[in-house]
Scaffold this motif. Sequence first.
Motif, PDB file in Angstrom:
ATOM      1  N   UNK A  30      46.977  37.206  40.279  1.00 23.64           N
ATOM      2  CA  UNK A  30      46.922  36.315  41.443  1.00 23.64           C
ATOM      3  C   UNK A  30      47.556  34.955  41.174  1.00 23.64           C
ATOM      4  N   UNK A  31      47.683  34.631  39.912  1.00 17.77           N
ATOM      5  CA  UNK A  31      48.262  33.346  39.531  1.00 17.77           C
ATOM      6  C   UNK A  31      49.639  33.137  40.174  1.00 17.77           C
ATOM      7  N   UNK A  40      43.170  28.360  37.353  1.00 21.23           N
ATOM      8  CA  UNK A  40      44.616  28.611  37.344  1.00 21.23           C
ATOM      9  C   UNK A  40      45.257  27.981  36.108  1.00 21.23           C
ATOM     10  N   UNK A  41      44.851  26.763  35.787  1.00 25.19           N
ATOM     11  CA  UNK A  41      45.415  26.086  34.616  1.00 25.19           C
ATOM     12  C   UNK A  41      44.995  26.817  33.340  1.00 25.19           C
ATOM     13  N   UNK A  65      44.056  35.280  50.827  1.00 23.54           N
ATOM     14  CA  UNK A  65      45.279  35.970  50.390  1.00 23.54           C
ATOM     15  C   UNK A  65      45.006  36.855  49.174  1.00 23.54           C
ATOM     16  N   UNK A  66      44.198  36.344  48.267  1.00 24.39           N
ATOM     17  CA  UNK A  66      43.906  37.127  47.062  1.00 24.39           C
ATOM     18  C   UNK A  66      43.083  38.366  47.397  1.00 24.39           C
ATOM     19  N   UNK A  67      42.391  38.311  48.528  1.00 27.84           N
ATOM     20  CA  UNK A  67      41.607  39.469  48.950  1.00 27.84           C
ATOM     21  C   UNK A  67      42.443  40.411  49.817  1.00 27.84           C
ATOM     22  N   UNK A  68      43.666  40.022  50.069  1.00 28.49           N
ATOM     23  CA  UNK A  68      44.546  40.875  50.892  1.00 28.49           C
ATOM     24  C   UNK A  68      44.425  40.575  52.377  1.00 28.49           C
ATOM     25  N   UNK A  69      43.684  39.530  52.751  1.00 24.94           N
ATOM     26  CA  UNK A  69      43.555  39.184  54.175  1.00 24.94           C
ATOM     27  C   UNK A  69      44.588  38.130  54.524  1.00 24.94           C
ATOM     28  N   UNK A  70      45.716  38.568  55.022  1.00 30.46           N
ATOM     29  CA  UNK A  70      46.816  37.624  55.238  1.00 30.46           C
ATOM     30  C   UNK A  70      46.851  37.074  56.664  1.00 30.46           C
ATOM     31  N   UNK A  83      38.418  35.124  41.364  1.00 26.43           N
ATOM     32  CA  UNK A  83      39.500  36.112  41.524  1.00 26.43           C
ATOM     33  C   UNK A  83      40.589  35.908  40.475  1.00 26.43           C
ATOM     34  N   UNK A  84      40.918  34.650  40.223  1.00 26.94           N
ATOM     35  CA  UNK A  84      41.973  34.362  39.233  1.00 26.94           C
ATOM     36  C   UNK A  84      41.566  34.817  37.836  1.00 26.94           C
ATOM     37  N   UNK A  85      40.282  34.636  37.527  1.00 30.38           N
ATOM     38  CA  UNK A  85      39.846  34.998  36.179  1.00 30.38           C
ATOM     39  C   UNK A  85      39.731  36.507  36.013  1.00 30.38           C
ATOM     40  N   UNK A  86      39.406  37.181  37.107  1.00 28.78           N
ATOM     41  CA  UNK A  86      39.297  38.635  37.035  1.00 28.78           C
ATOM     42  C   UNK A  86      40.624  39.346  37.161  1.00 28.78           C
TER      43      UNK A  86
END
Length: 464
Positions: free
Chosen positions: A443-444, A377-378, A58-63, A436-439
Amino acid sequence: MGIPQNLIDSAWQSLEASIIQYHDRPVGTLAAKDPAVHALNYDQCFTRDFAVSALAFLMKGEVEIVRNFLIETLKLQSCNKHLDCFKPGQGLMPASFKVETKNEKEYLLPDFGEHAIARVAPVDSGFWWLLMLRAYVKASGDMALAHQLEFQNCIKLILDLCLTSRFDMYPTMLVSDGSYMIDRRMGVYGYPLDIQALFYIALRSARELLVPEDEYITVVDERLGHLVYHLRYYYWLDIDLLNEIYRYRVEEYGPTAVNKFNIYPASIPEWLKEWLPEKGGYFVGNLGPGRMDFRFFAQGNLMAIICKLASEEQSQGIMDLIASRWHSLIGRMPIKLCFPAIDGRDWEIMTGCDAKNTSWSYHNGGNWPFLLWLLAAAGQKTDRADLAERALDIAMTRLYKDKWPEYYDGKYGRLIGKEARKFQTWTIAGVLVAHQLLNNPQHLELVSFDEESAMVSCSLPIPF
Ligand code: GLC
């Protein structure tokens, strides 16, 4: 971030190699793709494992793969209304499934625990399914899918399973041992934190996904309020509270009781008295009649931060604890699933002499890199992303070199898990989601929740 791009690219290739096709469409990912070891059921798509892959996609846009997964697993949900004790109860979602072919036709074969080692039924599958549906809707904007009648029914059947017909009077969920990620006997029966945090996320997801004004919403809201109160008030532990418990009176009866669960101070383990830092705290692993399990469980604590089950102060407290007990919780590989390990007679009794769960191995004090996504995430949620970045740096080169093991062993996670699979999908996906979350902190949004005043009425009166 200092992670070389070629490592990330290689992780993506491995994740893509684990994709399962069904009717020529991607529908899930294998648990592991290790040619050197007998597959057992690791050649199946596990609901909880796929949740991590789903977030990476999902974060890569592949839904599409996530949408397919949701549609197909919805059809697998148990609809056994006839009280047949050998069939899964109505509303249960499968722990895993695989694609089978009969007469040249493909179909999906679910496992609700009836084939699993020790025959454990998954309490968590429906919760992960709701988390994924909500993340999918956030990423794609496709609320129409969730509002379809079949989806609304599926959500309600999951809720029915958790909210009605109980032998219980706590807001938390009562479960048997090994009913979730820890799917073996580990003394995690009763009211384990990991399940309560997931339950909370599931309820919050359901609340957003139900059509507005659905009659279930009021019931869900009420439960959320009680759950958040119960966890924040009774599960939280820091040095001040430990001092209180240490001097608890016992055998109190009636509404004025302070020590509501009749916890005996003698049950405080010796390790905790040294280990608990002055600054920081955590939610204990389990709480029930006469029992407080003081072990630290990473999944529940990190999840409590991202879904706001923890207050702001508690969230910071958990991150403080991780920072000050870095060596024991992160060590050479993030992060301990459960700390500390049990051994000796405790191990014999709690695990039934389980040779896979010996001290500092696997679920019993092993280090699980898939949890990196929760740490990231946390970290983002609490403005402590530096801690997650440090953890990811420690993990990345080693994981790549070791071929993405499932888990690590030893007090500080120095050894590759004795029976760990290589190319374990959620290890790979966990790293990709963390990266991905850190970059891209945006996305969080897919996995986090904000405080809602209606739910967090911590002054709610409780009946005991
Ligand atoms: C092990 C883990 C479980 C996981 C499965 C597939 O059984 O305990 O949590 O879902 O492997 O990876």
